[in-house]
Design an enzyme around this catalytic site. Structure first.
Site, mmCIF file in Angstrom:
data_model
loop_
_atom_site.group_PDB
_atom_site.id
_atom_site.type_symbol
_atom_site.label_atom_id
_atom_site.label_comp_id
_atom_site.label_asym_id
_atom_site.label_seq_id
_atom_site.Cartn_x
_atom_site.Cartn_y
_atom_site.Cartn_z
ATOM 1 N N LYS A 13 -4.307 -3.033 -4.829
ATOM 2 C CA LYS A 13 -4.138 -4.562 -5.757
ATOM 3 C C LYS A 13 -4.649 -5.641 -5.151
ATOM 4 O O LYS A 13 -5.421 -6.860 -6.331
ATOM 5 C CB LYS A 13 -2.440 -5.415 -5.639
ATOM 6 C CG LYS A 13 -1.809 -4.356 -5.725
ATOM 7 C CD LYS A 13 0.050 -5.289 -5.952
ATOM 8 C CE LYS A 13 0.307 -5.620 -4.735
ATOM 9 N NZ LYS A 13 0.493 -4.370 -3.796
ATOM 10 N N ARG A 88 7.943 -11.466 -5.585
ATOM 11 C CA ARG A 88 8.105 -9.981 -4.900
ATOM 12 C C ARG A 88 9.538 -9.439 -5.449
ATOM 13 O O ARG A 88 9.782 -8.306 -4.748
ATOM 14 C CB ARG A 88 8.547 -10.819 -3.268
ATOM 15 C CG ARG A 88 7.562 -9.303 -2.607
ATOM 16 C CD ARG A 88 7.433 -9.723 -0.861
ATOM 17 N NE ARG A 88 6.846 -10.168 -0.542
ATOM 18 C CZ ARG A 88 5.487 -9.969 -0.718
ATOM 19 N NH1 ARG A 88 4.746 -8.680 -0.408
ATOM 20 N NH2 ARG A 88 4.122 -10.512 -0.785
ATOM 21 N N ARG A 127 -6.557 4.817 6.982
ATOM 22 C CA ARG A 127 -8.623 3.810 7.142
ATOM 23 C C ARG A 127 -7.770 3.692 8.994
ATOM 24 O O ARG A 127 -7.536 3.913 10.097
ATOM 25 C CB ARG A 127 -6.982 2.354 7.146
ATOM 26 C CG ARG A 127 -7.076 2.415 5.666
ATOM 27 C CD ARG A 127 -7.336 1.226 5.140
ATOM 28 N NE ARG A 127 -5.763 -0.185 5.592
ATOM 29 C CZ ARG A 127 -4.893 -0.251 4.875
ATOM 30 N NH1 ARG A 127 -5.793 -0.914 3.663
ATOM 31 N NH2 ARG A 127 -4.203 -1.058 5.893
ATOM 32 N N ARG A 161 -4.742 0.826 12.844
ATOM 33 C CA ARG A 161 -3.884 -0.553 13.510
ATOM 34 C C ARG A 161 -2.231 0.399 13.064
ATOM 35 O O ARG A 161 -1.961 1.285 12.749
ATOM 36 C CB ARG A 161 -4.206 -1.460 11.450
ATOM 37 C CG ARG A 161 -4.604 -1.874 11.897
ATOM 38 C CD ARG A 161 -4.636 -2.861 10.863
ATOM 39 N NE ARG A 161 -3.958 -2.660 9.957
ATOM 40 C CZ ARG A 161 -4.363 -3.509 8.968
ATOM 41 N NH1 ARG A 161 -4.788 -4.624 8.671
ATOM 42 N NH2 ARG A 161 -3.599 -3.034 7.992
ATOM 43 N N ARG A 172 7.733 0.608 4.335
ATOM 44 C CA ARG A 172 7.322 -0.293 3.600
ATOM 45 C C ARG A 172 7.323 -0.015 1.861
ATOM 46 O O ARG A 172 7.486 -0.695 1.204
ATOM 47 C CB ARG A 172 5.643 -0.470 3.834
ATOM 48 C CG ARG A 172 4.922 -1.975 5.243
ATOM 49 C CD ARG A 172 3.832 -1.462 5.773
ATOM 50 N NE ARG A 172 3.159 -2.144 4.583
ATOM 51 C CZ ARG A 172 1.736 -2.001 4.228
ATOM 52 N NH1 ARG A 172 0.755 -1.175 5.244
ATOM 53 N NH2 ARG A 172 0.892 -2.763 3.450
#
Length: 215
Positions: A13, A88, A127, A161, A172
């Site tokens: 996004k 949201r 990542r 991370r 999430r």
């Protein structure tokens, strides 16, 4: 144009919002930027938000809505804006509708970036970030470093991370499905939703988004 961008974490996004806003000549308004700006400037809303965050509590919708409304009132947003991360949930969507209606304006489109859940997990969990410079980002599948665990740019150590591990990503996603995804049906009832696949190269996804907006 006044656009809301929706999609799960890992859908791209932020990247798409930046490209679309530039192509359309409108400001990109992200929730993250709103919070950082208000907190760094010490605005009343920023101070209030920070007090909740320091206490480990969720920032109330009223604070987020207030920040978004203040930003949309700024001069550069008079001709339109692209909202990223707001609304949201349905309560925030209803507040946005009320805010726009009071000014006699309305949304033009809601872009729904669609990505399979397993692809989201693969994108985020893969990542790797450089410890020396967080702007150096690699991916074990899509942008692997020449030497595993070593940054191509500076030789720093690459790490994952804590919030990029699969368990956290799936949590999430569950939060997204519960809290945010219902706004798609809310806006679909207003005939505003354009769903596009966020798979493919960045410019390909941008092209699909621009084509959808031209409808």
């Amino acid at each position: 144009m006044r656009i809301v961008l929706v999609g799960p974490p890992g859908a791209g996004k932020g990247t798409q919002a930046a490209y679309l806003a530039k192509n359309l000549g409108i400001p990109h308004i992200s929730t993250g930027d709103l919070f950082r700006a208000n907190i760094s400037q010490g605005t009343p809303l920023g101070v209030e938000a920070q007090s909740y965050m320091k206490a480990g509590q969720l920032v109330p919708d009223s604070v987020t809505i207030g920040m978004a409304e203040d930003r949309m009132r700024q001069a550069d947003a008079e001709g339109g804006f692209l909202l990223d991360g707001f609304p949201r949930n349905v309560a925030q969507a209803e507040a946005l509708d009320a805010f726009l209606k009071a000014d006699g304006i309305e949304l033009d489109a809601v872009l729904d970036l669609e990505v399979p859940e397993d692809e989201v997990v693969k994108r985020i969990a893969g990542r790797r970030i450089c410890r020396n410079d967080s702007s150096h980002v690699f991916h074990v599948s899509y942008n692997a470093p020449k030497t595993e665990g070593v940054c191509d740019a500076c030789g720093g150590e690459l790490y994952q991370r804590d919030d990029d591990n699969e368990e956290t990503v799936r949590h999430r996603l569950a939060v997204y499905h519960t809290e945010t995804e219902p706004i798609i049906d809310y806006y679909r009832a207003q005939n505003l939703v354009e769903t596009i696949s966020a798979l493919g190269k960045v410019d390909e996804v941008t092209a699909k988004a621009m084509a959808a907006l031209k409808k």
